[in-house]
Design a protein around this motif. Structure first.
Motif, mmCIF file in Angstrom:
data_model
loop_
_atom_site.group_PDB
_atom_site.id
_atom_site.type_symbol
_atom_site.label_atom_id
_atom_site.label_comp_id
_atom_site.label_asym_id
_atom_site.label_seq_id
_atom_site.Cartn_x
_atom_site.Cartn_y
_atom_site.Cartn_z
ATOM 1 N N MET A 290 0.853 -1.189 0.000
ATOM 2 C CA MET A 290 0.000 0.000 0.000
ATOM 3 C C MET A 290 0.888 1.237 0.000
ATOM 4 S SD MET A 290 -3.387 0.787 2.281
ATOM 5 C CE MET A 290 -2.535 0.566 3.839
ATOM 6 N N HIS A 291 0.548 2.191 -0.859
ATOM 7 C CA HIS A 291 1.389 3.374 -0.987
ATOM 8 C C HIS A 291 0.577 4.493 -1.650
ATOM 9 C CE1 HIS A 291 5.043 5.745 -1.513
ATOM 10 N NE2 HIS A 291 5.708 4.816 -0.843
ATOM 11 N N GLU A 292 0.894 5.735 -1.271
ATOM 12 C CA GLU A 292 0.297 6.891 -1.943
ATOM 13 C C GLU A 292 1.182 7.274 -3.121
ATOM 14 O OE1 GLU A 292 -0.458 10.188 0.557
ATOM 15 O OE2 GLU A 292 -1.899 9.136 1.836
ATOM 16 N N VAL A 293 0.570 7.445 -4.303
ATOM 17 C CA VAL A 293 1.317 7.829 -5.506
ATOM 18 C C VAL A 293 0.542 8.911 -6.241
ATOM 19 C CG1 VAL A 293 2.458 5.607 -5.798
ATOM 20 C CG2 VAL A 293 0.238 5.987 -6.866
ATOM 21 N N ARG A 294 1.273 9.663 -7.049
ATOM 22 C CA ARG A 294 0.635 10.648 -7.923
ATOM 23 C C ARG A 294 0.697 10.140 -9.353
ATOM 24 N NH1 ARG A 294 4.047 15.646 -5.647
ATOM 25 N NH2 ARG A 294 5.369 13.861 -5.120
ATOM 26 N N ARG B 139 -2.428 13.500 -10.037
ATOM 27 C CA ARG B 139 -3.447 13.415 -9.000
ATOM 28 C C ARG B 139 -3.046 12.336 -7.982
ATOM 29 N NH1 ARG B 139 -8.226 15.855 -9.885
ATOM 30 N NH2 ARG B 139 -9.300 14.418 -8.478
ATOM 31 N N TYR B 140 -3.314 12.607 -6.730
ATOM 32 C CA TYR B 140 -2.975 11.656 -5.670
ATOM 33 C C TYR B 140 -3.912 10.445 -5.740
ATOM 34 C CZ TYR B 140 0.274 14.698 -3.156
ATOM 35 O OH TYR B 140 1.350 15.454 -2.784
ATOM 36 N N HIS B 141 -3.306 9.254 -5.640
ATOM 37 C CA HIS B 141 -4.059 7.999 -5.587
ATOM 38 C C HIS B 141 -3.484 7.131 -4.465
ATOM 39 C CE1 HIS B 141 -5.397 9.214 -9.579
ATOM 40 N NE2 HIS B 141 -6.332 8.273 -9.514
ATOM 41 N N LEU B 142 -4.351 6.322 -3.885
ATOM 42 C CA LEU B 142 -3.905 5.318 -2.916
ATOM 43 C C LEU B 142 -3.817 3.972 -3.637
ATOM 44 C CD1 LEU B 142 -3.189 4.473 -0.018
ATOM 45 C CD2 LEU B 142 -5.625 4.035 0.369
ATOM 46 N N LEU B 143 -2.597 3.476 -3.784
ATOM 47 C CA LEU B 143 -2.368 2.186 -4.443
ATOM 48 C C LEU B 143 -2.378 1.089 -3.389
ATOM 49 C CD1 LEU B 143 -1.515 0.266 -6.721
ATOM 50 C CD2 LEU B 143 0.852 0.997 -6.326
ATOM 51 N N ARG B 144 -3.219 0.094 -3.598
ATOM 52 C CA ARG B 144 -3.272 -1.039 -2.676
ATOM 53 C C ARG B 144 -3.317 -2.325 -3.492
ATOM 54 N NH1 ARG B 144 -7.937 -2.673 1.772
ATOM 55 N NH2 ARG B 144 -6.656 -4.152 2.940
ATOM 56 N N ILE B 145 -2.374 -3.222 -3.217
ATOM 57 C CA ILE B 145 -2.300 -4.514 -3.907
ATOM 58 C C ILE B 145 -2.239 -5.600 -2.844
ATOM 59 C CG2 ILE B 145 -1.089 -5.883 -5.640
ATOM 60 C CD1 ILE B 145 0.252 -3.353 -6.634
ATOM 61 N N PHE C 111 -6.347 1.518 -7.595
ATOM 62 C CA PHE C 111 -5.901 2.898 -7.444
ATOM 63 C C PHE C 111 -7.123 3.718 -7.066
ATOM 64 C CE2 PHE C 111 -2.394 1.559 -10.270
ATOM 65 C CZ PHE C 111 -1.313 2.146 -9.624
ATOM 66 N N THR C 112 -7.154 4.245 -5.854
ATOM 67 C CA THR C 112 -8.288 5.049 -5.396
ATOM 68 C C THR C 112 -7.888 6.524 -5.416
ATOM 69 O OG1 THR C 112 -9.014 3.249 -3.962
ATOM 70 C CG2 THR C 112 -9.937 5.428 -3.521
ATOM 71 N N ASP C 113 -8.686 7.338 -6.109
ATOM 72 C CA ASP C 113 -8.397 8.773 -6.218
ATOM 73 C C ASP C 113 -8.635 9.447 -4.864
ATOM 74 O OD1 ASP C 113 -8.251 11.476 -6.786
ATOM 75 O OD2 ASP C 113 -9.140 11.262 -8.772
#
Length: 530
Positions: free
Chosen positions: A216-220, A230-236, A252-254
């Motif tokens: 899990m990580h925050e990415v743009r 745009r900021y997205h929360l990546l969760r795998i 990827f959640t905005d």
């Protein structure tokens, strides 16, 4: 098990004994018909079958046994003393026999043949069991594959309906599936969207992939249409079946609006924090100035009051000693001055409660013994009985807790019944929680201290009033006091992270209950006391 079939017992008995000596389980049948009935009920590894028998001969029995599916692995050995010609031997093999022996039979040869056939039978049974197990496993795998395919289809339908970007990854790291939202940030289903240069997560993802752990990580991500990040929360998350990784599911959640709101909120919090720090510093200065003002005012008020009292005493003794009416007025003036002096003293004590002091372990037994010496005159005057149980050592500011007990004991002596000596009991009990009604506990973190008397008591409907400054339940003419003592007690107990309460009935005495922690986690500060 071995089955011997012969119509003559004298032929069966020696063969049976020989085989049993070699640890074979042996069953017997005296006719072909009996042999068939036994074959239907039991499994036999080897059947030793006599050719010539009345009724069904050996060949007929062998042909019948060949039709039984459960006996397909059973080996048949024919024995014959008469039918030794080639055509009988041929007929025996044609009927399903694996061997044809003529009598007299060499026992050692027969035993070796039976051992060999028994071993072949056991191997065939193991082979069939293995085949059946493999067949079931193949069936299970087939069903599992069909179920997996169905679930994968359902999963893809669910992922397609999600409002965020969703995808699946094979155990090797290859992208298997992406939904339509993916193409807002990537031109291909085989490549990840473009991330901000400062948000490289490749190394962390490779580690999670190798460890098969959630990532899990925050990415743009760069929007292909606008070019904005745009900021997205990546969760795998890994999906495992029976402990084996089958695939990864990612989203990827905005969260761009939330990030913007959080940044604004952080700025507001920082601004508000600075304002509060400034206000707190100002409040501390004001509080300090107020303490100084209170001390100065109290000191300046006490001096003229002392002069008024002194002058009134002189006037009473020197000029109005023989004038009862003037003496009465002067006594009332002296009493009012004394009450004013007491009020100023209590107000000064109440204002000084805001001064910071450090907690220290204090023996309550020593503190109470020293305090009771101050009440010797009142105790003797009222013939009071005061009983103090064994008291604990707890963290406190000694002067503050001394004030608390001083006020409680003073009230117990003051509000006693006119016709009954005061009886005061002070007890302590260790409890497990910070609650007035907490259960006793030898290992608890708090103490419940109770000051109980047999005085005039009060109506419990006024319980919330008695700890408020200047609140009185009794007429000043009947009982002296300023209405500040219990307010001082409550403030001191509050600053010790404790509780104070009371229980009482009119004319039945009162009990004041204190809850104090054994150990304090920090020292009193000006901020704590504001």
């Amino acid at each position: 098990m071995i089955l011997l079939v012969d119509d003559r017992p004298e032929n069966i008995l020696p063969l049976k004994k020989i085989l049993e000596l070699h640890r074979f389980s042996v069953d017997t049948a005296g006719s072909g018909e009996e042999a068939l009935r036994k074959v239907l009920k039991k499994d036999y590894a080897v059947i030793i079958l006599d050719v010539q028998m009345p009724g069904m001969d050996g060949f007929e029995v062998a042909n019948a046994i060949a039709g039984f599916s459960k006996s397909r692995d059973t080996s048949i050995i024919f024995l014959s003393a008469v039918n030794t010609e080639k055509r009988f031997i041929t007929q025996g093999y044609t009927a399903g026999g694996v061997d044809y022996l003529t009598k007299p039979v060499d026992p050692d040869i027969l035993v070796l043949k039976v051992k060999t056939l028994r071993k072949i039978y056991d191997q065939q049974q193991e082979l069939r069991a293995t085949q059946e197990s493999l067949r079931k496993e193949v069936e299970v795998r087939k069903q599992a594959q069909e179920a997996l395919t169905a679930r994968m289809q359902e999963l893809q339908v669910v992922l397609a309906s999600l409002p965020q970007m969703a995808f699946t990854i094979a155990p090797t790291g290859r992208i298997e599936y992406v939904n339509e939202h993916w193409y807002q940030y990537s031109t291909s289903a085989e490549t990840f969207p473009v991330t901000h240069p400062d948000d490289d997560v490749c190394d962390e993802w490779k580690k999670a992939l190798a460890d098969e752990t959630e990532f899990m990580h925050e990415v743009r991500l760069q929007d292909l249409l606008t070019g904005d990040f745009r900021y997205h929360l990546l969760r795998i998350i890994p999906i495992k079946q029976q402990g084996v990784l089958s695939r990864w599911i990612g989203t990827f959640t905005d969260i761009h609006p939330q990030k913007q709101a959080a940044e604004v909120l952080e700025q507001q919090v920082e601004l508000r924090t600075n304002e509060l720090l400034n206000k707190n510093a100002e409040l501390e200065r004001t509080n300090h100035e107020l303490q100084q003002f209170t001390w100065v005012v109290s000191h300046d008020l006490k001096e003229p009051l002392r002069k008024i009292q002194l002058l009134n005493d002189i006037l009473k003794e020197k000029f109005f000693k023989d004038n009862p009416e003037a003496t009465s007025y002067l006594n009332r003036s002296i009493q009012s001055s004394a009450r004013m002096s007491e009020l100023i003293k209590d107000l000064l004590a109440y204002s000084q409660l805001s001064a910071p002091e450090a907690f220290q372990p204090t023996d309550l037994t020593v503190l109470l013994n020293e305090l009771l010496t101050d009440f010797d005159e009142q105790i003797n005057q009222k013939k009071a009985v005061i009983k103090v149980d064994t008291m604990p050592t707890i963290d406190m500011v000694p002067t503050r807790i001394r004030q608390v007990f001083q006020n409680l004991i003073s009230n117990a002596l003051k509000f006693s019944k006119p016709d009954q000596p005061p009886h005061i009991e002070i007890s302590a009990e260790r409890i497990d929680t910070k609650s007035i009604d907490s259960n006793p506990s030898p290992a608890g973190d708090f103490y419940r201290l109770i000051v109980r008397d047999n005085g005039i008591g009060f109506d419990e409907k006024f319980l919330n009033r008695i700890f408020i400054i200047f609140q009185r339940l009794h007429n000043r003419t009947a009982y002296e006091g300023t209405g500040i003592g219990l307010a001082i007690a409550k403030k001191n107990i509050d600053k010790h992270n404790g509780l104070i309460s009371a229980s009482s009935r009119v004319d039945e005495g009162a009990s004041f209950i204190l809850i104090l922690p054994i150990h304090q986690t920090h020292s009193l500060s000006v901020t704590d006391l504001l």
